[in-house]
Design an enzyme around this catalytic site. Structure first.
Site, PDB file in Angstrom:
ATOM      1  N   ARG A 101      -9.882   0.414   9.078  1.00 41.57           N
ATOM      2  CA  ARG A 101      -8.973  -0.994   9.358  1.00 41.57           C
ATOM      3  C   ARG A 101     -10.215  -1.469  10.030  1.00 41.57           C
ATOM      4  O   ARG A 101      -9.883  -2.806  10.452  1.00 41.57           O
ATOM      5  CB  ARG A 101      -7.924  -0.928  10.110  1.00 41.57           C
ATOM      6  CG  ARG A 101      -6.703  -1.305   9.189  1.00 41.57           C
ATOM      7  CD  ARG A 101      -5.404  -1.110  10.569  1.00 41.57           C
ATOM      8  NE  ARG A 101      -4.417  -1.880  10.160  1.00 41.57           N
ATOM      9  CZ  ARG A 101      -3.254  -1.378   9.291  1.00 41.57           C
ATOM     10  NH1 ARG A 101      -3.158  -0.140   8.858  1.00 41.57           N
ATOM     11  NH2 ARG A 101      -2.070  -1.998   9.114  1.00 41.57           N
ATOM     12  N   ARG A 107      11.411  -0.782  11.632  1.00 44.13           N
ATOM     13  CA  ARG A 107      10.253  -1.083  12.116  1.00 44.13           C
ATOM     14  C   ARG A 107      10.355  -2.519  13.192  1.00 44.13           C
ATOM     15  O   ARG A 107      10.412  -3.588  12.539  1.00 44.13           O
ATOM     16  CB  ARG A 107       9.257  -1.234  11.179  1.00 44.13           C
ATOM     17  CG  ARG A 107       8.901   0.210  10.856  1.00 44.13           C
ATOM     18  CD  ARG A 107       7.563   0.150   9.840  1.00 44.13           C
ATOM     19  NE  ARG A 107       6.469  -0.658  10.328  1.00 44.13           N
ATOM     20  CZ  ARG A 107       5.328  -0.658   9.474  1.00 44.13           C
ATOM     21  NH1 ARG A 107       5.103   0.178   8.459  1.00 44.13           N
ATOM     22  NH2 ARG A 107       4.435  -1.481  10.137  1.00 44.13           N
ATOM     23  N   ARG A 150      -0.395  -9.356  13.388  1.00 44.06           N
ATOM     24  CA  ARG A 150      -0.903  -8.538  12.396  1.00 44.06           C
ATOM     25  C   ARG A 150      -1.722  -9.083  11.452  1.00 44.06           C
ATOM     26  O   ARG A 150      -2.924  -8.588  11.045  1.00 44.06           O
ATOM     27  CB  ARG A 150       0.188  -7.577  11.905  1.00 44.06           C
ATOM     28  CG  ARG A 150       0.760  -6.581  12.942  1.00 44.06           C
ATOM     29  CD  ARG A 150       2.145  -6.245  12.540  1.00 44.06           C
ATOM     30  NE  ARG A 150       2.184  -5.480  11.250  1.00 44.06           N
ATOM     31  CZ  ARG A 150       3.385  -5.180  10.771  1.00 44.06           C
ATOM     32  NH1 ARG A 150       4.565  -5.793  11.015  1.00 44.06           N
ATOM     33  NH2 ARG A 150       3.129  -4.550   9.467  1.00 44.06           N
ATOM     34  N   ARG A 160      11.436  -5.941   4.807  1.00 42.90           N
ATOM     35  CA  ARG A 160      11.543  -4.814   5.114  1.00 42.90           C
ATOM     36  C   ARG A 160      12.064  -4.240   6.342  1.00 42.90           C
ATOM     37  O   ARG A 160      12.418  -2.958   6.473  1.00 42.90           O
ATOM     38  CB  ARG A 160       9.903  -4.296   4.875  1.00 42.90           C
ATOM     39  CG  ARG A 160       9.726  -2.831   5.128  1.00 42.90           C
ATOM     40  CD  ARG A 160       8.256  -2.367   4.888  1.00 42.90           C
ATOM     41  NE  ARG A 160       7.485  -2.781   6.045  1.00 42.90           N
ATOM     42  CZ  ARG A 160       6.191  -2.543   5.798  1.00 42.90           C
ATOM     43  NH1 ARG A 160       5.705  -2.046   4.848  1.00 42.90           N
ATOM     44  NH2 ARG A 160       5.234  -2.819   6.935  1.00 42.90           N
ATOM     45  N   LYS A 182       0.969  -1.364   0.008  1.00 38.98           N
ATOM     46  CA  LYS A 182      -0.117   0.040   0.100  1.00 38.98           C
ATOM     47  C   LYS A 182       0.855   1.229  -0.049  1.00 38.98           C
ATOM     48  O   LYS A 182       0.666   2.169  -0.862  1.00 38.98           O
ATOM     49  CB  LYS A 182      -0.840  -0.096   1.210  1.00 38.98           C
ATOM     50  CG  LYS A 182      -1.902  -1.237   1.235  1.00 38.98           C
ATOM     51  CD  LYS A 182      -2.931  -1.084   2.422  1.00 38.98           C
ATOM     52  CE  LYS A 182      -1.984  -1.154   3.803  1.00 38.98           C
ATOM     53  NZ  LYS A 182      -1.587  -2.481   4.393  1.00 38.98           N
TER      54      LYS A 182
HETATM   55  P1  ADP Z   1       1.369  -2.370   7.841  1.00 43.62           P
HETATM   56  O1  ADP Z   1       0.079  -2.079   6.937  1.00 43.62           O
HETATM   57  O2  ADP Z   1       2.560  -2.855   7.305  1.00 43.62           O
HETATM   58  O3  ADP Z   1       0.600  -3.311   9.046  1.00 43.62           O
HETATM   59  P2  ADP Z   1       0.736   0.456   8.928  1.00 43.62           P
HETATM   60  O4  ADP Z   1       1.742   1.391   9.134  1.00 43.62           O
HETATM   61  O5  ADP Z   1      -0.291   0.573   8.028  1.00 43.62           O
HETATM   62  O6  ADP Z   1       1.627  -0.994   8.722  1.00 43.62           O
HETATM   63  O7  ADP Z   1       0.438   0.011  10.458  1.00 43.62           O
HETATM   64  C1  ADP Z   1       0.958  -0.229  11.547  1.00 43.62           C
HETATM   65  C2  ADP Z   1       0.455  -0.334  12.740  1.00 43.62           C
HETATM   66  O8  ADP Z   1      -0.225   0.803  13.123  1.00 43.62           O
HETATM   67  C3  ADP Z   1      -0.400  -1.094  12.803  1.00 43.62           C
HETATM   68  O9  ADP Z   1      -0.208  -2.725  13.140  1.00 43.62           O
HETATM   69  C4  ADP Z   1      -1.635  -0.786  13.834  1.00 43.62           C
HETATM   70  O10 ADP Z   1      -1.073  -1.205  15.330  1.00 43.62           O
HETATM   71  C5  ADP Z   1      -1.359   0.680  13.888  1.00 43.62           C
HETATM   72  N1  ADP Z   1      -2.362   1.274  12.896  1.00 43.62           N
HETATM   73  C6  ADP Z   1      -2.266   1.789  11.600  1.00 43.62           C
HETATM   74  N2  ADP Z   1      -3.398   2.149  11.029  1.00 43.62           N
HETATM   75  C7  ADP Z   1      -4.450   1.727  12.119  1.00 43.62           C
HETATM   76  C8  ADP Z   1      -5.973   2.010  11.958  1.00 43.62           C
HETATM   77  N3  ADP Z   1      -6.616   2.403  10.904  1.00 43.62           N
HETATM   78  N4  ADP Z   1      -6.410   1.641  13.072  1.00 43.62           N
HETATM   79  C9  ADP Z   1      -5.933   0.984  14.251  1.00 43.62           C
HETATM   80  N5  ADP Z   1      -4.460   0.922  14.213  1.00 43.62           N
HETATM   81  C10 ADP Z   1      -3.890   1.240  13.387  1.00 43.62           C
END
Ligand code: ADP
Length: 188
Positions: free
Chosen positions: A89, A134, A146, A128, A14
């Protein structure tokens, strides 16, 4: 206004695809993960709270995430549209986004869902972690959590947009350029 949701499990690509799409369509990229990480780095209260969830691969609570997202949208009153990456999400987040955009006379145009199988996701996230720094990418148990959270809480969000006729499925396997081409075709 063109508002797109880029959807898919962790590691689906994404963020990578957003970089091209924001330039091509002149949109603002809004990644909730990036905003949380920025807050962690800046040592804010929001960052502190978010980190406790992110470290375990859990979702940050809806209430916190939704109000943060609204504030970010409001910072960009001149935007021609947004790419929402990592949001919504949960179904509650999708409903809140819909109501929020509607109150401003806008809506989501489509949800673009990048489809990638689980073994490939795990490979990508571990790779990554070497460059991203991270912690949530470096730990296999956190990655699995996740992915589990994605299936349990996030995948149902697709049904929300399917019911509105806005869901588009995109094959997320291939070169970055190939996937970009598929996305551009789907956006139309
Ligand atoms: P990825 O898609 O690789 O998991 P992100 O950067 O989108 O990475 O998200 C990392 C973390 O941030 C998630 O595992 C969650 O803990 C938090 N997070 C991100 N977006 C949301 C969301 N919309 N609602 C709740 N938690 C979120």
């Amino acid at each position: 206004m063109r508002n797109l949701v880029l959807f898919g499990p962790p590691g689906a690509g994404k963020g990578t695809q957003s970089e091209f799409l924001v330039n091509h369509y002149n949109l603002v990229h809004l990644s909730t993960g990036d905003v949380f990480r920025y807050n962690i780095k800046s040592g804010t209260e929001l960052g502190h709270l978010a980190q406790s969830y992110m470290d375990q691969g859990k979702l940050v609570p809806d209430e916190v995430t939704i109000s943060m997202l609204k504030a970010e949208v409001e910072k960009h009153s001149e935007a021609e549209g947004f790419i929402f990456d990592g949001f919504p999400r949960t179904t509650a987040q999708a409903e809140a986004l819909d109501a929020f955009l509607m109150s401003r006379g806008h809506s989501i145009e489509s949800m673009l869902s990048l489809e990638v199988e689980e073994s490939e996701l795990k490979k990508r996230l571990l790779a990554r972690s070497v460059t991203s720094g991270r912690a949530d990418d470096a730990d296999e148990a956190v990655i699995q959590n996740r992915i589990n959270v994605y299936h349990a809480e996030t995948a149902p969000v697709a049904d929300f947009y399917k019911a509105l006729g806005k869901f588009k499925s995109i094959d997320g396997l291939g070169s970055v350029e190939e996937i970009t081409t598929r996305l551009v075709q789907a956006i139309g």
